[in-house]
Write a protein that holds these residues in place. Structure first.
Motif, mmCIF file in Angstrom:
data_model
loop_
_atom_site.group_PDB
_atom_site.id
_atom_site.type_symbol
_atom_site.label_atom_id
_atom_site.label_comp_id
_atom_site.label_asym_id
_atom_site.label_seq_id
_atom_site.Cartn_x
_atom_site.Cartn_y
_atom_site.Cartn_z
ATOM 1 N N ALA A 1 0.830 -1.209 0.000
ATOM 2 C CA ALA A 1 0.000 0.000 0.000
ATOM 3 C C ALA A 1 0.865 1.260 0.000
ATOM 4 O O ALA A 1 0.617 2.203 -0.768
ATOM 5 C CB ALA A 1 -0.919 -0.009 1.229
ATOM 6 N N VAL A 2 1.913 1.252 0.841
ATOM 7 C CA VAL A 2 2.803 2.423 0.924
ATOM 8 C C VAL A 2 3.463 2.668 -0.429
ATOM 9 O O VAL A 2 3.531 3.806 -0.920
ATOM 10 C CB VAL A 2 3.876 2.205 2.029
ATOM 11 C CG1 VAL A 2 4.988 3.237 1.937
ATOM 12 C CG2 VAL A 2 3.233 2.265 3.407
ATOM 13 N N SER A 3 3.944 1.592 -1.056
ATOM 14 C CA SER A 3 4.601 1.730 -2.364
ATOM 15 C C SER A 3 3.649 2.327 -3.393
ATOM 16 O O SER A 3 4.022 3.226 -4.154
ATOM 17 C CB SER A 3 5.070 0.357 -2.868
ATOM 18 O OG SER A 3 6.239 -0.005 -2.220
ATOM 19 N N LEU A 4 2.410 1.812 -3.424
ATOM 20 C CA LEU A 4 1.439 2.316 -4.404
ATOM 21 C C LEU A 4 1.084 3.771 -4.132
ATOM 22 O O LEU A 4 1.013 4.586 -5.062
ATOM 23 C CB LEU A 4 0.183 1.441 -4.380
ATOM 24 C CG LEU A 4 0.312 0.090 -5.086
ATOM 25 C CD1 LEU A 4 -0.898 -0.786 -4.814
ATOM 26 C CD2 LEU A 4 0.501 0.276 -6.584
ATOM 27 N N GLU A 5 0.874 4.100 -2.861
ATOM 28 C CA GLU A 5 0.511 5.489 -2.526
ATOM 29 C C GLU A 5 1.609 6.457 -2.947
ATOM 30 O O GLU A 5 1.354 7.477 -3.589
ATOM 31 C CB GLU A 5 0.272 5.610 -1.010
ATOM 32 C CG GLU A 5 -1.059 5.018 -0.548
ATOM 33 C CD GLU A 5 -1.117 4.853 0.962
ATOM 34 O OE1 GLU A 5 -1.953 4.072 1.431
ATOM 35 O OE2 GLU A 5 -0.318 5.495 1.672
ATOM 36 N N ILE A 6 2.852 6.119 -2.578
ATOM 37 C CA ILE A 6 3.973 7.006 -2.917
ATOM 38 C C ILE A 6 4.121 7.112 -4.431
ATOM 39 O O ILE A 6 4.290 8.207 -4.985
ATOM 40 C CB ILE A 6 5.283 6.489 -2.274
ATOM 41 C CG1 ILE A 6 5.231 6.691 -0.753
ATOM 42 C CG2 ILE A 6 6.502 7.194 -2.863
ATOM 43 C CD1 ILE A 6 6.426 6.146 0.000
ATOM 44 N N THR A 7 4.034 5.976 -5.114
ATOM 45 C CA THR A 7 4.259 5.971 -6.565
ATOM 46 C C THR A 7 3.186 6.788 -7.296
ATOM 47 O O THR A 7 3.507 7.578 -8.200
ATOM 48 C CB THR A 7 4.264 4.515 -7.085
ATOM 49 O OG1 THR A 7 5.270 3.807 -6.383
ATOM 50 C CG2 THR A 7 4.560 4.462 -8.558
ATOM 51 N N VAL A 8 1.940 6.611 -6.913
ATOM 52 C CA VAL A 8 0.865 7.355 -7.574
ATOM 53 C C VAL A 8 1.033 8.859 -7.311
ATOM 54 O O VAL A 8 0.941 9.688 -8.228
ATOM 55 C CB VAL A 8 -0.521 6.861 -7.086
ATOM 56 C CG1 VAL A 8 -1.628 7.783 -7.560
ATOM 57 C CG2 VAL A 8 -0.768 5.434 -7.592
ATOM 58 N N LEU A 9 1.344 9.199 -6.051
ATOM 59 C CA LEU A 9 1.529 10.608 -5.696
ATOM 60 C C LEU A 9 2.678 11.234 -6.498
ATOM 61 O O LEU A 9 2.554 12.320 -7.071
ATOM 62 C CB LEU A 9 1.813 10.698 -4.186
ATOM 63 C CG LEU A 9 1.778 12.081 -3.546
ATOM 64 C CD1 LEU A 9 0.390 12.688 -3.682
ATOM 65 C CD2 LEU A 9 2.157 11.987 -2.064
ATOM 66 N N VAL A 10 3.792 10.507 -6.553
ATOM 67 C CA VAL A 10 4.971 11.011 -7.269
ATOM 68 C C VAL A 10 4.653 11.174 -8.755
ATOM 69 O O VAL A 10 5.012 12.182 -9.375
ATOM 70 C CB VAL A 10 6.174 10.041 -7.075
ATOM 71 C CG1 VAL A 10 7.290 10.337 -8.066
ATOM 72 C CG2 VAL A 10 6.692 10.135 -5.654
#
Lengths: 349, 284
Positions: B69-78
Motif C-alpha cells: 500500500a505504501v509503495s502504491l501510494e507514494i508511486t501514484v503521488l509522485v
C-alpha cells in the motif's frame, strides 16, 4: 611483421603481469577491513593483493558463502556470537592449534565459548565495542543519558534515532525492561513489543550507520539508541560534543571475529592474515579504521595507539564498561524470526 | 532454397542473439525466481515447495500488505505531481523559450541527472533537514516559528523522487510537444478558441502519448526504487523494495524475497497493460 611482434609482446606482458601478482587473498569483511591503511602493510610484507568484499549482517554474509564455490573466499569477518552458526553450516574451517595467541587479549572478549565448537577454535575475536547510547552532549543533559528510561520519559521525543539493527536494540530495550540478553527468549520477547513501539513513537527515524552518523552530525537527532564509540569516534575531530555512555541498566557488547573459510586454497596465507589482524600493529590499525573505530581485542595494541586515540576509545574505562556490558542475544532460528517480525512491525508502524 | 526461406533464416539469425540474451538473462532467472518463491524458509534452511505459503503471508500479514500500500501510494503521488510539474516546464521550453536557448534550457532541466543518484539523495537529506537550507530560509523569513520535520518522512521521499522524475517526464513530454505542428494551435485559434482552450482541448490531448509513456516509466522506476525511501524516508515506513531487501540482507529468506519481487512485477505488469490499453500500443 612489426605489428605482429608488438601484439605478441603485449600479449606476453599481459600474461606475465598478472602472473607476477598472482597471489591474492579474498576476504569477506566488514567495512573497517577495507581501509588501505590496514591492508597495505600485509600486502607489502607478503607480496599479495587482498581483495575485499564488504557485507552487513550475518545472514547476508552466509548467503554470499552459500552462493560461492569452495575456494572463492579465504577469510571472513563475522559477529562473534554467530561463529557457531557459520560452523554449523560448514562455512568456517578450524584454525590450527596455537596459530593465534589470545594471551594478551582483554579476557572478557576472548569469547572462547563463541569462537569454538566441540573444542575446536574456528575464529578469533579481533575488535569489540558497545551498542549503547550515543548523544550530543551540547543538546542533551548527560545525566539523563545515565538511564535508558530517559528515552521513554517524553523529554527527548522527536530527537531520538534508533540504530537499524534488531539484535542490539531489542537487547537494549530488554535491559530497560530488566531482561538480560541471555534470557531474551520467545516468551520474554513479547514483553518488549509495547516499549519498542513506544520508543518508535518517540523517535524521529530508524537508520543505518551512515544515516545515523549524518543525523547526529547535522543535529537532526540528539540521541541514538544502539550507537556507541564505533559511531561517534570517527566524528570526534569534527564535533567533540558527540559522546556516548553506558547507562546504569547496561549496554550491549559487540564483538567481531575473524576466521578461515572452509575450502580455502590458501590456508597458510589466510592464517598469516589472521595473525596480522590480531597482531598489535594490525589491531591498532583496525581499531582506528576509517569506516568505524572500535576497541582492539588485543591489549598489546595499546603500545601502537597514540594517547589521543586511546582517549577517544576510552581505553582506561574498559574494565568498568566490560563489567557492565552484556553480549548480543543469541536467538534460535524461531526466536530470531519472531524478533525480525517484531522489528518489521516496528518499522511499519 | 527459396528466397522466402533464405530471408526467414536470415531474420532468425538476426533475432537469435537478442532472443538468447533475453532467455539467459530474463526468462531463466525469472523462472528460477518463480520456483524459489514456491519454496519457504524453515528455521534457517530453504525447504523446496511447491507451496503458496509466502503468497498467503504477503496478503495476510499487516506489515507486508502495508508495504504494498505504501509503495502504491507514494508511486501514484509522485507520478501525479511529476506530470503536473513536468508538463508546463516542457511546454514552456518547447514553445516559449527561443530556439537558440532551448538546448541550454533542456540541459539545465536535466543537469541533476549528471549527479550520482545516491549522492543526490543524501544532498536532499541535508537540504530538507531541520538545519537545512529550506528550514533555515522559512524560519529566517518568519514563515515558520520553528523548523518542522520534513526529513525522515514520506514528504522527503516524495520530494526526492519528484526531483528526479520531473526531469525524465520533461524529456518525454518535450519530445512529444516539438513534434506537434503549430498548425493545430493556429487552426483552433482561427475557429475562436482561447489560448487556454487551445492548450486544454488541443495540445494537452495530443501530448497524452508522451505523458502516459513518461508516467509509466516514472511508475516503474519509482515503485522499484530502494535508495530514495531508504535514505530520505528514515525507515519510518517500508516500501516493497525495502521489504525485499530486508528478506535478503537480514533474514536470508530468498523464497519470501522472490515472492515479493513477483508481486512487484505483477503490479508493474498491470500498470503496463493499463498504459498499453490506453495508448492502444498493441495496434502499433
Amino acid at each position: 611483421m612489426t605489428f605482429k611482434r608488438t601484439c605478441a609482446a603485449a600479449a606476453l606482458l599481459l600474461g606475465l603481469v598478472p602472473a607476477a601478482q598472482a597471489e591474492e587473498l579474498n576476504a569477506l569483511i566488514w567495512c573497517d577491513h577495507a581501509d588501505p591503511k590496514l591492508l597495505e602493510p600485509f600486502e607489502k610484507a607478503h607480496d599479495v593483493r587482498v581483495n575485499v568484499k564488504e557485507y552487513e549482517g550475518t545472514a547476508a554474509g552466509l548467503t554470499i558463502l552459500q552462493q560461492s564455490q569452495p575456494g572463492d573466499w579465504d577469510v571472513m569477518v563475522i559477529d562473534a556470537v554467530d561463529v557457531a552458526r557459520a560452523v554449523e553450516q560448514g562455512y568456517l574451517a578450524p584454525l590450527p592449534d596455537g596459530a593465534v595467541s589470545t594471551a594478551d587479549y582483554f579476557p572478557q572478549v576472548v569469547l572462547a565459548d563463541h569462537n569454538s565448537v566441540d573444542g575446536k577454535t574456528y575464529a578469533v575475536t579481533e575488535k569489540f565495542g558497545y551498542n549503547t547510547l550515543a548523544y550530543n552532549k551540547a543538546k542533551v543533559d548527560p545525566k539523563d543519558m545515565e538511564s535508558l528510561a530517559s528515552l521513554w520519559s517524553g523529554k527527548y521525543d522527536g530527537r531520538i534515532a534508533i540504530y537499524d539493527y534488531y539484535l542490539p536494540v531489542l537487547g537494549l530495550v530488554g535491559l530497560a525492561e530488566g531482561i538480560d540478553t541471555a534470557n531474551l527468549d520467545a516468551a520474554a520477547l513479547e514483553k518488549l513489543r509495547d516499549p519498542l513501539m513506544k520508543l518508535k513513537a518517540a523517535s524521529k527515524q530508524v537508520s543505518d550507520v551512515v544515516a545515523s552518523q549524518t543525523a547526529l552530525a547535522t543535529g537532526e537527532v540528539d540521541v541514538l539508541i544502539g550507537g556507541g564509540e564505533w559511531l561517534t569516534a570517527v566524528l570526534h575531530s569534527e564535533n567533540p560534543d558527540l559522546d556516548w555512555t553506558i547507562p546504569k541498566e547496561g549496554g550491549l557488547l559487540w564483538a567481531q571475529s575473524i576466521g578461515m573459510v572452509e575450502g580455502t586454497q590458501k590456508p597458510e596465507l589466510a592464517i598469516e592474515f589472521i595473525k596480522y589482524i590480531t597482531s598489535p600493529e594490525g589491531q591498532a590499525r583496525l581499531a582506528t579504521s576509517s569506516c568505524y573505530w572500535g576497541m582492539p581485542a588485543n591489549m598489546a595494541a595499546g603500545d601502537a595507539l597514540s594517547e589521543d586515540e586511546k582517549s577517544v576509545l576510552r581505553w582506561s574505562d574498559q574494565t568498568d564498561y566490560l563489567a557492565r556490558a552484556q553480549l548480543y542475544p543469541v536467538p534460535d532460528a524461531q526466536t530470531d524470526a519472531a524478533m525480525q517480525d517484531m522489528w518489521t512491525d516496528m518499522l511499519q508502524n | 532454397m527459396s528466397i522466402e526461406r533464405i530471408e526467414k533464416r536470415q531474420g532468425a539469425t538476426l533475432v537469435a542473439p537478442a532472443l538468447l540474451w533475453t532467455l539467459i538473462f530474463f526468462v531463466l532467472p525469472f523462472l528460477a525466481m518463480a520456483l524459489m518463491s514456491l519454496s519457504h524458509l524453515e528455521g534457517r534452511s530453504v525447504v523446496s515447495g511447491p507451496d503458496l505459503r509466502n503468497y498467503a503471508k504477503i496478503f495476510t500479514e499487516a506489515s507486508l500488505l502495508k508495504g504494498i500500500a505504501v509503495s502504491l501510494e507514494i508511486t501514484v503521488l509522485v507520478t501525479v505531481i511529476s506530470v503536473a510539474l513536468a508538463w508546463p516546464l516542457a511546454w514552456i521550453i518547447a514553445t516559449r523559450v527561443p530556439v537558440r536557448w532551448r538546448r541550454l534550457a533542456l540541459l539545465l532541466a536535466v543537469l541533476p541527472f549528471w549527479t550520482s543518484y545516491v549522492v543526490r539523495s543524501y544532498s536532499w537529506a541535508l537540504v530538507l533537514g531541520e538545519k537545512g537550507v529550506v528550514m533555515n530560509a522559512l524560519v529566517g523569513l518568519g514563515m515558520l516559528s520553528e523548523p518542522v520535520q520534513i526529513m525522515a518522512t514520506r514528504s522527503a521521499t516524495v520530494t526526492g523522487f519528484v526531483h528526479f522524475f520531473v526531469m525524465l517526464l520533461t524529456l518525454t513530454i518535450y519530445s512529444n510537444l516539438v513534434q506537434l505542428s503549430p498548425n493545430y494551435a493556429r487552426a483552433a485559434e482561427d475557429l475562436g478558441a482561447s489560448r487556454w482552450q487551445v492548450i486544454r482541448l488541443v495540445i494537452l490531448p495530443l501530448t497524452l502519448p508522451g505523458v502516459v509513456t513518461g508516467a509509466f516509466l516514472t511508475f516503474v522506476l519509482c515503485i522499484g526504487d530502494y535508495i530514495t525511501p531508504q535514505i530520505l524516508g528514515g525507515n519510518n515506513e517500508l516500501t516493497l523494495p525495502q521489504l525485499i531487501m530486508l528478506q535478503l540482507g537480514r533474514r536470508g529468506d530468498y523464497p519470501m524475497a522472490s515472492a515479493l519481487s513477483l508481486v512487484l512485477m505483477l503490479i508493474v505488469t498491470l500498470a503496463y497493460l493499463a498504459c498499453a490499453r490506453w495508448l492502444k500500443m498493441e495496434r502499433v
